[in-house]
Design a protein around this motif. Structure first.
Motif, PDB file in Angstrom:
ATOM      1  N   ARG A  54       1.029  -1.080  -0.028  1.00 60.08           N
ATOM      2  CA  ARG A  54       0.065   0.064  -0.008  1.00 60.08           C
ATOM      3  C   ARG A  54       0.804   1.255  -0.236  1.00 60.08           C
ATOM      4  O   ARG A  54       1.896   1.382   0.706  1.00 60.08           O
ATOM      5  N   ARG A  55       0.477   2.088  -0.924  1.00 60.93           N
ATOM      6  CA  ARG A  55       1.549   3.304  -0.850  1.00 60.93           C
ATOM      7  C   ARG A  55       0.647   4.590  -0.421  1.00 60.93           C
ATOM      8  O   ARG A  55      -0.317   4.643  -0.356  1.00 60.93           O
ATOM      9  N   ALA A  56       1.743   5.346   0.035  1.00 54.22           N
ATOM     10  CA  ALA A  56       1.082   6.808   0.419  1.00 54.22           C
ATOM     11  C   ALA A  56       1.966   7.862   0.315  1.00 54.22           C
ATOM     12  O   ALA A  56       3.126   7.481   0.487  1.00 54.22           O
ATOM     13  N   ALA A  57       1.614   8.882  -0.167  1.00 50.67           N
ATOM     14  CA  ALA A  57       2.348   9.990  -0.717  1.00 50.67           C
ATOM     15  C   ALA A  57       1.710  11.233  -0.046  1.00 50.67           C
ATOM     16  O   ALA A  57       0.502  11.433   0.048  1.00 50.67           O
ATOM     17  N   PRO A  58       2.552  12.292   0.419  1.00 50.46           N
ATOM     18  CA  PRO A  58       2.273  13.354   0.736  1.00 50.46           C
ATOM     19  C   PRO A  58       1.283  14.152  -0.254  1.00 50.46           C
ATOM     20  O   PRO A  58       1.675  13.687  -1.657  1.00 50.46           O
ATOM     21  N   GLY A  59       0.244  14.895   0.044  1.00 51.28           N
ATOM     22  CA  GLY A  59      -0.514  15.471  -0.923  1.00 51.28           C
ATOM     23  C   GLY A  59       0.104  16.529  -1.864  1.00 51.28           C
ATOM     24  O   GLY A  59       0.367  16.232  -2.748  1.00 51.28           O
ATOM     25  N   SER A  60       1.051  17.165  -1.471  1.00 48.86           N
ATOM     26  CA  SER A  60       1.888  18.083  -2.145  1.00 48.86           C
ATOM     27  C   SER A  60       3.047  18.606  -1.620  1.00 48.86           C
ATOM     28  O   SER A  60       3.311  18.436  -0.384  1.00 48.86           O
ATOM     29  N   TRP A  89       9.660   5.282  -7.987  1.00 48.63           N
ATOM     30  CA  TRP A  89       9.109   6.800  -8.668  1.00 48.63           C
ATOM     31  C   TRP A  89       9.837   6.986  -9.813  1.00 48.63           C
ATOM     32  O   TRP A  89      11.001   6.840  -9.844  1.00 48.63           O
ATOM     33  N   ALA A 148       1.059  -0.011  -8.144  1.00 50.60           N
ATOM     34  CA  ALA A 148       0.473   0.756  -6.974  1.00 50.60           C
ATOM     35  C   ALA A 148       0.375   2.066  -7.233  1.00 50.60           C
ATOM     36  O   ALA A 148       1.217   2.505  -6.564  1.00 50.60           O
ATOM     37  N   PRO A 149      -0.484   2.485  -7.926  1.00 58.56           N
ATOM     38  CA  PRO A 149      -0.390   3.885  -8.260  1.00 58.56           C
ATOM     39  C   PRO A 149      -0.368   4.825  -7.107  1.00 58.56           C
ATOM     40  O   PRO A 149      -1.209   4.661  -6.168  1.00 58.56           O
ATOM     41  N   ALA A 150       0.558   5.766  -7.290  1.00 56.93           N
ATOM     42  CA  ALA A 150       0.273   6.959  -6.240  1.00 56.93           C
ATOM     43  C   ALA A 150       0.771   8.165  -7.072  1.00 56.93           C
ATOM     44  O   ALA A 150       1.633   8.143  -8.089  1.00 56.93           O
TER      45      ALA A 150
ATOM     46  N   MET B   1      -1.453  15.197   5.586  1.00 53.40           N
ATOM     47  CA  MET B   1      -2.191  15.092   4.665  1.00 53.40           C
ATOM     48  C   MET B   1      -1.770  14.035   3.574  1.00 53.40           C
ATOM     49  O   MET B   1      -1.145  14.547   2.388  1.00 53.40           O
ATOM     50  N   ALA B   3      -2.219  10.761   1.251  1.00 54.12           N
ATOM     51  CA  ALA B   3      -3.470   9.889   0.514  1.00 54.12           C
ATOM     52  C   ALA B   3      -2.970   8.486   0.513  1.00 54.12           C
ATOM     53  O   ALA B   3      -2.128   8.129  -0.322  1.00 54.12           O
ATOM     54  N   ASP B   6      -5.319   1.619  -1.750  1.00 54.63           N
ATOM     55  CA  ASP B   6      -5.686   0.421  -1.194  1.00 54.63           C
ATOM     56  C   ASP B   6      -4.544  -0.450  -1.323  1.00 54.63           C
ATOM     57  O   ASP B   6      -3.279  -0.293  -1.757  1.00 54.63           O
ATOM     58  N   HIS B   8      -2.306  -3.561  -2.766  1.00 49.78           N
ATOM     59  CA  HIS B   8      -2.338  -3.916  -3.862  1.00 49.78           C
ATOM     60  C   HIS B   8      -1.512  -5.285  -3.801  1.00 49.78           C
ATOM     61  O   HIS B   8      -0.530  -5.559  -3.079  1.00 49.78           O
TER      62      HIS B   8
END
Lengths: 430, 401
Positions: A54-60, A89, A148-150, B1, B3, B6, B8
């Motif tokens: 599961r990937r997580a990236a800061p919004g900006s 990336w 796992a797109p982000a 913040m 995001a 899910d 994968h």
């Protein structure tokens, strides 16, 4: 499947018995045996379906600032997992150490942080997550890449914000908030107050003084709640590289500084990025939400290799602005702009609004014009002179239409545009 | 913040076997490819360029004669080392020593002890002496065709050969019969028929691929070498230090010495296999490093062109067209504009006003300024450079503080 360095070591260890056996066939058998063992190890390794990511990236993140992207790896299988994972990336995300060791018990989860320092504005996308699962002998394992797109949004750098404090100080001087020996330099009548020594005698209101027994001066303040519209030209000329960055980067910096300044000055700013269609817009927000909204809108603006549609720009401005406003066109003054209808558009806008046309100067032109080395450089100087003359004449025609023209080197464009805005504000021409 | 997305997981795709079954051509073709490469590797032999070698098909090789002998039923075998000769039955074997000019004394002794027939091609003087032929080999530059002029049946059958490169002389003491003798009494071929037959071919090019089809060369060569059913061919090699082996050669033991013992090496035994396994390890290391940890990631790059590119293009156009007039006009207009701005002359001012203002500022003759700014257009590169130089000087004078 992949093999590890242990397989290589195992193959190299065969040199010891080979020295005693003296047979070349033995060497073949040993190395093929090592490879066969590695193959068996890969077969015994846990299947790639036993992990999930599961990937997580800061919004900006702002350009040149550092952040971190995270990757969660979950062991869904029944066996312990040893291996490695690569959180890939695109290169401009600046994730250099994107490989991590994996050591996961049954049902365990690992959170892996990959530091990132983006080197390009815009939406940066994550590539595949590659998982390597080692076999029990650590000789080989299985490898699989997972989707796992982000996305990481990289906002413009806003390097010109270093100019903001000095411009805000200047704004307060105009406002009369700062103690200077001048009247508030604005043009809008603010209030009447008692004369104190040091006030400009020219600002004494004689009528009011006559009505009262004391000397009264008029105070002024700059106009507030004016409209400022910034039009960012994203057409083909904005793609041209000046110095190390395309023209549009300098325009974006100018947009950000002017918006920050004008918002602080109490004006309402709207921004549109336009070539043949509107590429981005930021309008309608006030207060502290203006800058984040604008940065977000401009993050993904890239030059389009098309001619700008100036009549459409003029129509857009007329439809967005109902009252007099300052319109800043961040574009390129060029001989081709005349054919493109820039002059007609400026004429149409200048009839109702104050117009500033800002353009990025190319330092290379000055270098070319100063070249005197050989015949070729003389011709280059002449060509640069011709280009400068053309730009000059277009600039002159734009000025004749009642618009202001600002040209500056890429790094100076933002402060120069801000200064022009302050000058207009001080002289009450908004 | 942040995001979070899910979870994968790898898709549950078909296994390796299922994929191979759905596309059977891929594994079959790759297996064929591997077999093809392996066959190439195993069957390839390095090209032989040694002079007088029977594997050498070039002009100085002897492949032709070896092939003819084989076709005639002779078992022709070339040995890279003396020890590799391993002659079973000297009485039914011809030993060919070609180009053996650099033999060690003990090797020569072993050859002298050999009981069977020997054919010498281009022999060294030491060998000729050790075999008690009494012959001397001398170089010659004359290529003359000579008839046999001797009693040897082989020579008579050949009728005539050319004396090439080397000739033999003397030989009376050893009972040698010189054949194909030239005017100086030196011959191309000699034979000593005793317990064993020693035939010496001095003019060695006779037997090479290049000259075999000339005169009686083929007849002489084939008769000289084809007397027995086995032919062992040895080409002299200065790095070969082993001695000749034949059945019963070593006095105490019947078994001929093995190749390993006959090849004393200065490296410790087992070095070659160790180096070999290390080379294979390098290949395994290549497999280790070659497997990418995930694919290369693509970076979408925008189109970026230098803004000055169009100006540079225009400069090249000016240059190619030799448009010095046009170039000078641009420089003059630009200089006039700059100086006018500096001196406060409006853009709309006419020629006389600008020239007057500049002449005053530069303290120059107005006619001179007029010539520089509005003079005749230059027609050559040199004139253009002069004009620009004058403009620069004028501008410096005007901008002088």
């Amino acid at each position: 499947m992949y093999i590890t360095g242990w397989t290589v070591l195992l193959a190299a260890l065969g040199a010891v018995p080979a020295a005693l056996v003296h047979e070349r066939t033995f060497a073949w058998l040993w190395v093929l045996g090592a490879l066969a063992l590695a193959g068996l190890d890969a077969l015994l390794a846990p299947g790639p379906r036993s992990v999930a990511v599961r990937r997580a990236a800061p919004g900006s993140v702002r350009l040149t600032e550092s952040t971190a992207v995270t990757l969660e790896v979950v062991n869904l299988g029944r066996r312990r997992i040893h291996g490695a994972v690569r959180d890939a990336w695109q290169p401009s995300a600046g994730t250099r150490s994107d490989r991590h060791r994996l050591r996961l018990g049954r049902g365990e989860t690992m959170r892996l942080r990959t530091p990132a320092t983006p080197t390009r504005r815009g939406d940066l996308h994550a590539d595949l997550v590659t998982v390597r699962l080692e076999g029990p002998m650590r000789l080989a394992g299985r490898q699989r890449s997972l989707e796992a797109p982000a996305t990481l949004r990289v906002l413009p750098e806003f390097a010109s914000r270093k100019h903001l404090p000095s411009r805000l100080a200047r704004l307060r001087e105009i406002d009369g908030q700062t103690a200077v020996q001048l009247k508030g330099a604005g043009s809008e009548f603010d209030s009447l107050r008692e004369y104190v020594i040091g006030d400009d005698v020219r600002s004494i209101d004689w009528r009011a003084t006559a009505r009262r027994a004391e000397v009264v001066v008029k105070t002024y303040r700059p106009e507030r709640d004016r409209r400022v519209m910034i039009v960012l030209d994203t057409s083909r000329l904005s793609a041209a590289r000046v110095g190390n960055a395309p023209r549009i980067d300098a325009s974006i910096e100018a947009t950000l500084l002017l918006t920050a300044l004008a918002t602080k000055a109490g004006d309402r700013v709207q921004v549109t990025a336009f070539d043949r269609v509107e590429r981005a817009r930021a309008m309608g927000s006030t207060g502290p939400t203006v800058m984040p909204q604008l940065a977000d809108a401009l993050a993904t603006v890239t030059p389009a290799l098309v001619e700008p549609d100036w009549p459409a720009v003029a129509r857009l401005i007329q439809s967005r602005l109902s009252q007099r406003a300052l319109v800043v066109l961040l574009t390129t003054i060029d001989a081709s702009a005349v054919d493109g209808g820039l002059l007609d558009a400026v004429a149409a806008i200048a009839a109702k609004h104050a117009v500033v046309v800002a353009t990025v100067d190319d330092p290379e032109l000055a270098e070319l014009e100063a070249g005197r080395e050989d015949a070729h450089e003389h011709y280059a100087a002449a060509a640069a002179a011709r280009t400068a003359l053309e730009q000059d004449s277009v600039g002159a025609r734009v000025r004749e239409l009642g618009a202001d023209v600002v040209t500056a080197l890429p790094d100076d464009l933002a402060p120069v545009v801000a200064d022009r805005y302050l000058a207009l504000k001080a002289s009450g021409r908004l | 913040m942040t995001a979070a997305t899910d979870l994968h997981r790898a898709p549950d795709g078909p296994g390796v076997l299922a994929r191979a079954r759905s596309r059977p051509l891929v594994p079959i073709l790759s297996a064929l490819f591997v077999i093809f490469i392996a066959t190439l590797v195993l069957t390839s032999r390095p090209e032989d360029t040694t002079t007088l070698s029977i594997d050498n098909s070039a002009e100085d090789g002897t492949r032709a004669v070896a092939q003819i002998l084989r076709a005639q039923g002779v078992d022709v075998r070339q040995t890279p080392t003396m020890a590799g000769a391993r002659i079973d039955d000297p009485s039914r074997t011809t030993l060919v020593l070609a180009d053996a000019g650099e033999l060690m004394d003990y090797q020569i002794d072993a050859v002298a002890d050999y009981p069977g027939d020997i054919a010498l091609i281009r022999p060294g003087q030491d060998l000729l002496a050790a075999l008690e032929t009494g012959l001397t080999a001398d170089p010659t530059l004359d290529a003359e065709v000579q008839s046999a002029q001797c009693a040897d049946a082989d020579a008579i059958a050949a009728e005539s050969v050319a004396t090439l490169d080397t000739v033999l002389s003397g030989g009376d003491s050893g009972g040698a019969e010189l054949c194909f003798v030239n005017a100086d009494g030196a011959g191309a071929y000699a034979v000593i028929d005793g317990e064993r037959r020693v035939s010496v071919l001095g003019s060695w090019p006779i037997i090479t691929n290049d000259h075999l089809d000339e005169h009686g060369h083929a007849a002489l060569s084939l008769r000289m070498l084809g007397r027995h059913e086995t032919l062992v061919w040895y080409v002299g090699d200065p790095y070969d230090v082993s001695t000749l082996t034949w059945e019963g050669s070593s006095g105490d033991g019947k078994a001929p010495p093995t190749e390993v013992e006959a090849n004393p090496d200065f490296l410790p035994p087992g070095t070659i296999p160790v180096l070999f396994i290390l080379a294979l390890t390098v290949a395994v290391a290549a497999m280790w490093r070659a497997r990418r940890f995930g694919r290369l990631v693509r970076e979408p790059l925008p189109v970026e062109v230098r803004a000055s590119e169009s100006t540079r293009g225009r400069a090249r156009l000016y240059r190619r067209a030799r448009a010095s007039g046009r170039a000078a006009a641009a420089m003059r207009a630009r200089a006039a504009l700059r100086m006018g701005r500096r001196l406060g002359v409006p853009r709309s001012a006419d020629r006389a006003a600008i020239v007057g203002a500049i002449a005053r500022a530069a303290e120059r003759d107005p006619r001179d300024v007029d010539r520089i700014l509005y003079g005749a257009a230059p027609t050559t590169d040199a004139q253009l450079m002069t004009t620009i130089d004058e403009l620069d000087t004028l501008e410096r004078e005007v901008h002088r503080p």
